[in-house]
Design a protein around this motif. Structure first.
Motif, short mmCIF file in Angstrom:
data_model
loop_
_atom_site.label_atom_id
_atom_site.label_comp_id
_atom_site.label_asym_id
_atom_site.label_seq_id
_atom_site.Cartn_x
_atom_site.Cartn_y
_atom_site.Cartn_z
N THR A 428 0.85 -1.24 -0.18
CA THR A 428 0.04 -0.15 0.06
C THR A 428 0.86 1.08 -0.04
N GLN A 429 0.08 2.22 -0.01
CA GLN A 429 0.88 3.67 -0.12
C GLN A 429 2.01 3.98 0.86
N TYR A 458 -3.50 -13.69 1.41
CA TYR A 458 -2.82 -12.47 1.30
C TYR A 458 -2.35 -11.69 2.40
N ARG A 459 -1.41 -10.94 2.41
CA ARG A 459 -1.05 -10.16 3.55
C ARG A 459 -0.99 -8.69 3.01
N ASP A 464 4.31 -0.40 1.60
CA ASP A 464 5.60 -1.19 1.00
C ASP A 464 5.26 -0.82 -0.74
N GLY A 465 4.36 -0.04 -1.22
CA GLY A 465 4.00 0.29 -2.57
C GLY A 465 5.24 1.23 -3.02
N ALA A 466 5.14 1.12 -4.40
CA ALA A 466 6.04 1.97 -5.10
C ALA A 466 5.70 3.52 -4.89
N PHE A 467 6.13 4.41 -5.06
CA PHE A 467 5.82 5.85 -4.88
C PHE A 467 4.85 6.11 -5.83
N ILE A 472 -0.13 -5.70 -6.28
CA ILE A 472 -0.22 -7.01 -5.79
C ILE A 472 1.06 -7.79 -6.33
N ASP A 473 1.68 -8.45 -5.64
CA ASP A 473 2.85 -9.45 -5.84
C ASP A 473 2.32 -10.72 -5.56
#
Length: 645
Positions: A428-429, A458-459, A464-467, A472-473
């Motif tokens: 997320t953000q 999922y967790r 941890d998202g990109a800027f 989703i990985d």
RNA sequence: GCCGAAGUAGCUCAGGGGUAGAGCAGCUCACUCGUAAUGAGCAGGUCAGGGGUUCAAAUCCCCUCUUCGGCUCCA
């Protein structure tokens, strides 16, 4: 005063205040007490020798993951004790338990040699034989600083604990002592060193203090520890198994690919047999992309540096890009590490209407990334690879459906290749990000909805998202339980902005589209490497480079063998005849070790009756099978995923 | 990139200052064989590359290259 403990079976029991974990375990049963390494009360772990508070109890036994974690942590302490004793003036940093083992980082003024490792192992065995009790005690930060005054890394740790309080024990730092050795530790530990039944030091390596290249490099020793000799041996055996599956070994062995030094580090050559598999994978990729509504595009390997400037790659990704190439009198070009900017240019090549969206562009693109020399790993981490990269441009109101579709696509792809267990990370953000808040909210919610819809575990990786957007990985579990990150679906708010792309809506207003990057395989090379290890080289029929090996019993059956091969080929099968001057046993062995799924032996009876001897991987041999019957069995075993009737 | 280990025939490995070794794979010949290795013979090497020490280096020393393991997993 008494404490009340709730057992896992739901029963409630009272004990005198001061009762220890060990006493409670003994009251339940002597076998349990023997296997116990610690207990947990309301999720907090306690040494067996500590007095317990009231709460919900569970006994941590030695053959569980939690139990092994404690065993390994204690093993790390014992190793540190050995090292500090053997090398006067040495100091130590951190030593956690990790998956399958533990490590500890030291500074002894040099690296460890294999002789050192042996000496340390021997000293550890002495400490274990001495059966020293692990004794827990508490310190204030000031006391801790005094105790560890000679150990600068421990001082840093104490200071950081003081700043950002962990586990709520406000201002108190716990430590453990056995014999003269003292280390900071949250615990818990084994009751005594004698409880360490099976351990082995596996290797020495360098590691930076706190994992940062700018910090001093420490000498790390890795080890593994288990609840019994048997469990340790089983683990070492599993390691050997994994080594046998290593794609870097299997690839050249099965003549699938090679990576000769003359070619260059991180670059691979696909041989014909690997090429067959790759072609099948790519064909399948294209087939699925068509089915899920993607269009195919192609873009060059190079583009002007300006393009990478606009896309932001030169600001955020330059380290992984190859240096510029000067052309046309000073104009700089860059080799592409990704295809997104080029796909954006395709989008922008004409005006777009809301009726055109979503536009889904897909490419199997050769990309080049300048990976650091030390991280290159066969096909799994290469400098030149093929990305199955797609970019979807859509309206905000389409984001929901698009993400659900992309996830469905990814899971279909992975299932087709035989993977059945998935886990996803939803990132997320992060603190620093671009794009308006409403978009982030929509995208994160849509991604989560898609995960729920697909019903896979999922967790959420908070922040941890990109800027430029959330993602989703998808990870898979392979045949021997290893996790691999495979596919990814990323929402991107930045690129449409950077390139100023738009479409015209129903009110004739210009709107910014949302962009979704996705890769189903990620890298074709890496995906292939994972598949190769997953199947240990024994690919299923539809992927096997040679599906059937036809073996004549004697020279006089060669013509018939070739006729059988011709028939198989005419039915779309990949078959070859082994006409070499060797015995039947030898040829069969060769087919088996090449992991060819079907072996067909033909001799006098078969020539006379139009039959074959037939054997498929995992099944018993059958004699006198009619050629038509054999062909049917092979073709139905070789059917492509999703094409079953 | 940094720390550690390794590099001898296509592959797996032995040897360790004094003529380069084995098994498998390859080639040739014989054998013509019914479900995981038929036998014999032959060929195969700048011991990763470069420099140094020495009468003599695959072997000892230095440099380079390549490969492998590790460098987020917070006492």
């Amino acid at each position: 005063m008494s404490i009340h403990l709730l057992y896992p079976d739901g029963s409630s029991h009272s004990f005198e205040d001061g009762t220890t974990g060990l006493e409670v375990a003994e009251s339940i049963g002597s076998r349990l007490a023997k296997a116990a390494v610690a207990v947990s009360v309301d999720g907090a772990e306690y040494d067996l020798s500590r007095a317990l508070p009231s709460g919900s109890l569970s006994v941590i036994t030695d053959s569980t993951e939690a139990g092994r974690h404690i065993i390994r942590h204690s093993a790390a302490h014992i190793m540190a004790q050995a090292v500090l004793g053997l090398y006067p003036g040495s100091t130590f940093a951190i030593g956690p338990a990790i998956e399958n083992g533990f490590y500890y980082d030291f500074d002894i003024g040099r690296g460890f040699t294999p002789d050192d490792i042996e000496a340390i192992e021997a000293r550890m065995a002495e400490i274990v034989a001495a059966d020293q009790p692990f004794e827990r005690f508490e310190l204030t930060p000031d006391e801790a600083l005094e105790v560890f005054a000679d150990h600068k890394f421990k001082v840093e740790i104490v200071k950081s604990v003081d700043d950002s309080e962990v586990d709520g024990s406000s201002g108190v730092i716990s430590a453990y002592r056995n014999d003269a050795f003292v280390d900071l530790c949250r615990g818990p530990h084994l009751p005594s060193t004698g409880r360490l039944k099976a351990f082995k030091l596996t290797r020495a390596a360098g590691a930076y203090w706190r994992g940062d290249e700018n910090n001093p490099q420490l000498a790390r020793i890795y080890g593994t520890a288990w609840e019994s000799k048997k469990a340790l041996e089983e683990y070492l055996h599993r390691l050997e198994e994994a080594e046998l599956r290593d794609h870097r070994k299997l690839g050249p062995e099965l003549d699938l690919f090679s990576s000769p030094p003359e070619l260059g580090s991180g670059l691979v050559l696909w041989h014909p047999k690997g090429g067959v598999i790759r072609k099948i994978m790519e064909d399948h990729s294209r087939r699925l992309h068509e089915r899920f509504g993607f269009d195919f595009v192609f873009s060059p390997h190079l583009a002007k540096a300006d393009l990478w400037e606009t896309s932001g790659h030169l600001s955020f990704y330059a380290e992984n890009m190859y240096p510029g190439i000067e052309m046309d009198g000073g104009q700089e070009y860059r080799v592409k590490p990704m295809s997104c900017p080029m796909h954006v240019l395709i989008y922008r090549s004409r005006g777009r209407s809301y009726r055109d969206l979503p536009i889904r562009l897909s490419e199997l693109a050769a990309v080049y990334r300048n990976e650091r020399s030390g991280v290159i790993h066969g096909m799994m981490r290469a400098r030149g690879f093929t990305q199955d990269d797609s970019h979807t441009f859509c309206r905000r109101d389409q984001v929901d459906d698009e993400l659900a579709m992309h996830l469905d696509f990814v899971l279909t792809w992975l299932r087709d290749f035989g993977f059945t267990e998935f886990e996803a990370d939803l990132s997320t953000q992060p603190e620093k990000s671009v794009g308006d808040q409403e978009l982030w909210t929509i995208a994160e919610r849509s991604l989560e909805d898609a995960l729920k819809l697909a019903d896979i575990p999922y967790r959420i990786a908070e922040g941890d998202g990109a800027f430029y957007g959330p993602k989703i990985d998808v990870h898979i579990k392979d045949a021997i339980g290893r996790r691999w990150q495979m596919s990814t679906i990323q929402v991107d708010f930045a690129l449409p902005e950077n390139f100023g792309i738009d479409y015209v809506d129903a009110e004739n207003q210009r709107q910014r589209p949302v962009m979704i990057h996705s890769a189903k395989a990620g890298s074709i090379e890496r995906f292939f490497g994972v598949l190769l290890e997953h199947y240990a080289g024994a690919f299923p029929m539809w992927l096997a480079p040679v599906q059937a090996e036809v073996i004549p019993v004697a020279d006089r059956h060669n013509d018939y063998a070739e006729a059988v091969v011709g028939h198989f080929k005419s039915m779309g099968l990949r078959a070859e005849a082994d006409l070499a001057d060797a015995t039947v046993g030898e040829k069969i062995r060769r087919a088996m070790t090449s992991k060819i799924p079907a072996v067909v032996v033909v001799g006098d009876d078969d020539v006379a009756n139009g039959t074959v001897g037939f054997r498929m991987r995992g099944l018993d041999e059958e004699r006198g099978v009619g050629l038509a019957d054999a062909t049917d069995r092979l073709t139905s075993a070789a059917v492509l995923p999703g094409e079953e009737t």
